[in-house]
Design an enzyme around this catalytic site. Sequence first.
Site, PDB file in Angstrom:
ATOM      1  N   CYS A  89      34.595  32.141  41.982  1.00  0.00           N
ATOM      2  CA  CYS A  89      35.735  33.067  41.963  1.00  0.00           C
ATOM      3  C   CYS A  89      35.849  33.964  42.679  1.00  0.00           C
ATOM      4  O   CYS A  89      36.688  34.143  44.394  1.00  0.00           O
ATOM      5  CB  CYS A  89      35.367  33.084  40.120  1.00  0.00           C
ATOM      6  SG  CYS A  89      37.007  34.027  40.062  1.00  0.00           S
ATOM      7  N   HIS A 174      34.162  28.470  37.661  1.00  0.00           N
ATOM      8  CA  HIS A 174      32.372  29.392  37.237  1.00  0.00           C
ATOM      9  C   HIS A 174      31.694  27.844  37.413  1.00  0.00           C
ATOM     10  O   HIS A 174      31.144  27.817  35.885  1.00  0.00           O
ATOM     11  CB  HIS A 174      33.129  29.644  36.551  1.00  0.00           C
ATOM     12  CG  HIS A 174      33.949  31.179  36.264  1.00  0.00           C
ATOM     13  ND1 HIS A 174      33.201  32.053  37.149  1.00  0.00           N
ATOM     14  CD2 HIS A 174      34.751  31.336  36.060  1.00  0.00           C
ATOM     15  CE1 HIS A 174      33.975  33.290  37.196  1.00  0.00           C
ATOM     16  NE2 HIS A 174      35.088  32.902  36.859  1.00  0.00           N
ATOM     17  N   GLU A 176      28.101  28.764  37.784  1.00  0.00           N
ATOM     18  CA  GLU A 176      27.826  29.297  37.211  1.00  0.00           C
ATOM     19  C   GLU A 176      27.360  29.530  36.079  1.00  0.00           C
ATOM     20  O   GLU A 176      25.995  30.175  35.474  1.00  0.00           O
ATOM     21  CB  GLU A 176      27.460  30.148  38.473  1.00  0.00           C
ATOM     22  CG  GLU A 176      27.918  31.560  37.769  1.00  0.00           C
ATOM     23  CD  GLU A 176      29.342  31.165  37.784  1.00  0.00           C
ATOM     24  OE1 GLU A 176      30.096  32.520  36.644  1.00  0.00           O
ATOM     25  OE2 GLU A 176      30.164  30.351  37.973  1.00  0.00           O
TER      26      GLU A 176
END
Length: 233
Positions: A89, A174, A176
Amino acid sequence: MKTALVLRHLAFENAGLIGNVLGKRGYELKNLDATRDDISAFPVNKADIVIILGGPIGVYDGEHYPFINQELKLIEKSLKIKKPMIGVCLGAQLIASALGAKVQPMGKKEIGFSSLQLTDEGQKSPLSLIGTTPVLHWHGDQFEIPEGAKRLAETGICPNQAFSYENILALQFHLEADLDYFEHWLVGHASELSQAGIDPVDLRNDAKKYQGDLRTKAEKIFNLWCEEVLKNL
């Protein structure tokens, strides 16, 4: 022990599943708070990999948030010594900017779970493992693809969702995020959700629906990336 430098801007937007994978591969995570710690003092040459995470500000906000400029300098140093990096991001936008690409507002928000459309290069990358599983999007800015980089993915809202450059992986979305802690995101970004007219109940339900499949595929993607990029470290 091998070291992963993790730059974060919000406590709940942490290394998540990337951290899980690196921890199992013998890396110690060194977390720096970009808003508080002296980034310039960290000897980036001693880190084996650099992770730059997300945050609700823009690359162009350096005048209002001076630590952005310090992060860009650290990324530039990392680029010069060809340090492996993952950006997520805002982190991906910072890497893109350091590589000379433009970062700007989209004029709208992309928040929620939706699938990626992979490019031909993306189909040959670790991201191919994501298949049609929706990933978490949460941004209002977008990066252009740096010169010499490979564009990996897009969505209907945002044409540049990921790129690779040498030993760097940059993700606008995202992947992660550990969705076991998704409530932290909903509370931490409650004002933004309200302004965007997005119901947190819908996001919560989608997170529960996709989290098992996302965790499995995300960890496989990060492991495959590590095998390809970090195999000599």
